[in-house]
Design a protein around this motif. Structure first.
Motif, PDB file in Angstrom:
ATOM      1  N   CYS A 157       0.836  -1.208   0.000  1.00  0.00           N
ATOM      2  CA  CYS A 157       0.000   0.000   0.000  1.00  0.00           C
ATOM      3  C   CYS A 157       0.870   1.258   0.000  1.00  0.00           C
ATOM      4  N   VAL A 158       1.951   1.215   0.774  1.00  0.00           N
ATOM      5  CA  VAL A 158       2.838   2.377   0.878  1.00  0.00           C
ATOM      6  C   VAL A 158       3.571   2.620  -0.436  1.00  0.00           C
ATOM      7  N   VAL A 159       4.125   1.563  -1.026  1.00  0.00           N
ATOM      8  CA  VAL A 159       4.946   1.735  -2.227  1.00  0.00           C
ATOM      9  C   VAL A 159       4.108   2.147  -3.435  1.00  0.00           C
ATOM     10  N   VAL A 160       2.815   1.858  -3.430  1.00  0.00           N
ATOM     11  CA  VAL A 160       1.947   2.260  -4.536  1.00  0.00           C
ATOM     12  C   VAL A 160       1.855   3.782  -4.638  1.00  0.00           C
ATOM     13  N   GLY A 161       2.163   4.471  -3.576  1.00  0.00           N
ATOM     14  CA  GLY A 161       2.178   5.930  -3.610  1.00  0.00           C
ATOM     15  C   GLY A 161       3.508   6.513  -4.042  1.00  0.00           C
ATOM     16  N   THR A 162       4.379   5.680  -4.620  1.00  0.00           N
ATOM     17  CA  THR A 162       5.701   6.115  -5.070  1.00  0.00           C
ATOM     18  C   THR A 162       5.916   5.674  -6.516  1.00  0.00           C
ATOM     19  N   PRO A 163       7.002   6.127  -7.153  1.00  0.00           N
ATOM     20  CA  PRO A 163       7.267   5.682  -8.536  1.00  0.00           C
ATOM     21  C   PRO A 163       8.077   4.386  -8.625  1.00  0.00           C
ATOM     22  N   ASN A 197     -10.753   3.332   5.956  1.00  0.00           N
ATOM     23  CA  ASN A 197     -11.898   3.863   5.198  1.00  0.00           C
ATOM     24  C   ASN A 197     -12.141   3.115   3.890  1.00  0.00           C
ATOM     25  N   ASN A 198     -11.585   1.907   3.801  1.00  0.00           N
ATOM     26  CA  ASN A 198     -11.749   1.068   2.599  1.00  0.00           C
ATOM     27  C   ASN A 198     -11.167   1.695   1.339  1.00  0.00           C
ATOM     28  N   PHE A 199     -10.197   2.590   1.498  1.00  0.00           N
ATOM     29  CA  PHE A 199      -9.496   3.096   0.323  1.00  0.00           C
ATOM     30  C   PHE A 199      -8.645   1.969  -0.248  1.00  0.00           C
ATOM     31  N   GLY A 200      -8.543   1.934  -1.580  1.00  0.00           N
ATOM     32  CA  GLY A 200      -7.785   0.878  -2.234  1.00  0.00           C
ATOM     33  C   GLY A 200      -6.515   1.381  -2.882  1.00  0.00           C
ATOM     34  N   LEU A 201      -5.815   0.475  -3.548  1.00  0.00           N
ATOM     35  CA  LEU A 201      -4.558   0.832  -4.200  1.00  0.00           C
ATOM     36  C   LEU A 201      -4.771   1.834  -5.325  1.00  0.00           C
ATOM     37  N   THR A 202      -5.928   1.773  -5.981  1.00  0.00           N
ATOM     38  CA  THR A 202      -6.208   2.740  -7.044  1.00  0.00           C
ATOM     39  C   THR A 202      -6.292   4.158  -6.466  1.00  0.00           C
ATOM     40  N   HIS A 203      -6.964   4.297  -5.343  1.00  0.00           N
ATOM     41  CA  HIS A 203      -7.066   5.607  -4.695  1.00  0.00           C
ATOM     42  C   HIS A 203      -5.686   6.114  -4.270  1.00  0.00           C
ATOM     43  N   GLU A 204      -4.871   5.197  -3.750  1.00  0.00           N
ATOM     44  CA  GLU A 204      -3.539   5.587  -3.269  1.00  0.00           C
ATOM     45  C   GLU A 204      -2.658   6.079  -4.414  1.00  0.00           C
ATOM     46  N   ALA A 205      -2.676   5.368  -5.529  1.00  0.00           N
ATOM     47  CA  ALA A 205      -1.850   5.763  -6.680  1.00  0.00           C
ATOM     48  C   ALA A 205      -2.294   7.115  -7.232  1.00  0.00           C
ATOM     49  N   VAL A 206      -3.600   7.349  -7.269  1.00  0.00           N
ATOM     50  CA  VAL A 206      -4.103   8.633  -7.762  1.00  0.00           C
ATOM     51  C   VAL A 206      -3.769   9.754  -6.783  1.00  0.00           C
ATOM     52  N   THR A 209     -14.385   6.556  -6.988  1.00  0.00           N
ATOM     53  CA  THR A 209     -13.365   5.661  -7.538  1.00  0.00           C
ATOM     54  C   THR A 209     -12.078   6.460  -7.794  1.00  0.00           C
ATOM     55  N   GLY A 210     -11.052   5.765  -8.274  1.00  0.00           N
ATOM     56  CA  GLY A 210      -9.822   6.459  -8.632  1.00  0.00           C
ATOM     57  C   GLY A 210     -10.062   7.529  -9.682  1.00  0.00           C
ATOM     58  N   LEU A 211     -10.970   7.268 -10.613  1.00  0.00           N
ATOM     59  CA  LEU A 211     -11.310   8.243 -11.652  1.00  0.00           C
ATOM     60  C   LEU A 211     -11.901   9.515 -11.037  1.00  0.00           C
ATOM     61  N   HIS A 212     -12.800   9.345 -10.095  1.00  0.00           N
ATOM     62  CA  HIS A 212     -13.366  10.510  -9.408  1.00  0.00           C
ATOM     63  C   HIS A 212     -12.286  11.309  -8.685  1.00  0.00           C
ATOM     64  N   TRP A 213     -11.369  10.588  -8.052  1.00  0.00           N
ATOM     65  CA  TRP A 213     -10.298  11.261  -7.320  1.00  0.00           C
ATOM     66  C   TRP A 213      -9.397  12.060  -8.263  1.00  0.00           C
TER      67      TRP A 213
END
Length: 256
Positions: A121-127, A147-156, A184-188
């Motif tokens: 989860c942490v590394v998904v927020g990095t390159p 809050n049930n945030f997923g990897l898509t939300h984290e990357a966005v 969703t990630g698209l909304h974010w």
């Protein structure tokens, strides 16, 4: 004291002089407990200090320090209040050799820490794609965060289009994974934009493109205040002309 298996082993307290001057009495037993208590407190303070240092060293990419502390008995999975694990910090910095070492020493690739984030989860927020791939190769699982945030939300959230593509294509995460308000990630990717700030918004246009190419649904609605909006309505309300044009083009191509 001896450090074994990450725990402090207190020495057996034996001293003939001590026993000679203090025959076995309640007073002597109390004194023994007092001395051993002080020793244990000192050990615990040192261990806690080492635990904090290993997290700091992992975050700084100091492999030599991390190896020294872990080899001396510090738990490779240790966390402090509001911290991630050493493995998560190593991954976030792209420190592959450190990651390999920590995993070899027993670090749990799926251990949740702050915000219920695992190292993946942490590394998904990095390159650092190589770090993410290493975790997956060692058994890292896709999980949800607070809050049930997923990897898509984290990357966005952390503006990582290449990582988002990896999450959707390689990890097969649902592109329409919803947060509690339905977003969703698209909304974010729309919500995070600033009207009129083209330079700031450019990466979010890339994120929108990745979402759409991988099955993101612009017609899904989410709750924003007292409104329920889909992606097109959200972009229009914010005055995001480029995003709105991209969404409309996608919808037109889909109909044809």
């Amino acid at each position: 004291m001896i450090l074994a298996g990450g725990r402090a082993c207190l020495p057996v307290f034996r001293c003939s002089i001590f026993e000679r001057h203090y025959p076995r009495t309640r007073r002597r037993d109390n004194l023994c407990q007092l001395i051993l208590g002080k020793i244990e407190k000192t050990v615990n303070v040192r261990l806690r200090s080492g635990c904090l240092v290993v997290l700091i060293a992992a975050r700084a990419g100091d492999l030599k320090k991390v190896k020294s502390l872990v080899n001396d008995g510090v738990d490779p999975d240790v966390t402090s209040v509001n911290s991630y694990t050493a493995l998560a910090y190593a991954a976030a910095g792209g420190h592959l050799e450190m990651m390999q070492f920590l995993i070899e020493k027993g670090a749990d690739v799926n251990k949740p820490s702050r915000f219920k984030k695992t190292p993946l989860c942490v590394v998904v927020g990095t390159p650092h794609l190589d770090a993410a791939k290493l975790l997956v190769s060692k058994g890292a699982k896709v999980t949800l965060m607070n809050n049930n945030f997923g990897l898509t939300h984290e990357a966005v959230f952390w503006r990582q289009p290449k990582m988002l593509d990896f999450v959707l294509n390689e990890l097969k995460v649902d592109p329409n994974l919803k947060a509690p308000n339905g977003s969703t990630g698209l909304h974010w990717a729309i919500w995070r934009q600033i009207p009129g700030e083209d330079l700031h918004n450019q990466v979010y246009l890339e994120l929108i493109k990745v979402c759409l190419e991988n099955g993101g649904n612009p017609m899904l609605r989410f709750t924003q205040g007292d409104q329920e909006l889909n992606a097109l309505e959200s972009a229009a309300e914010k005055g995001l002309e480029k995003s709105l044009a991209m969404l409309k083009k996608h919808m037109a191509e889909k109909e044809n």
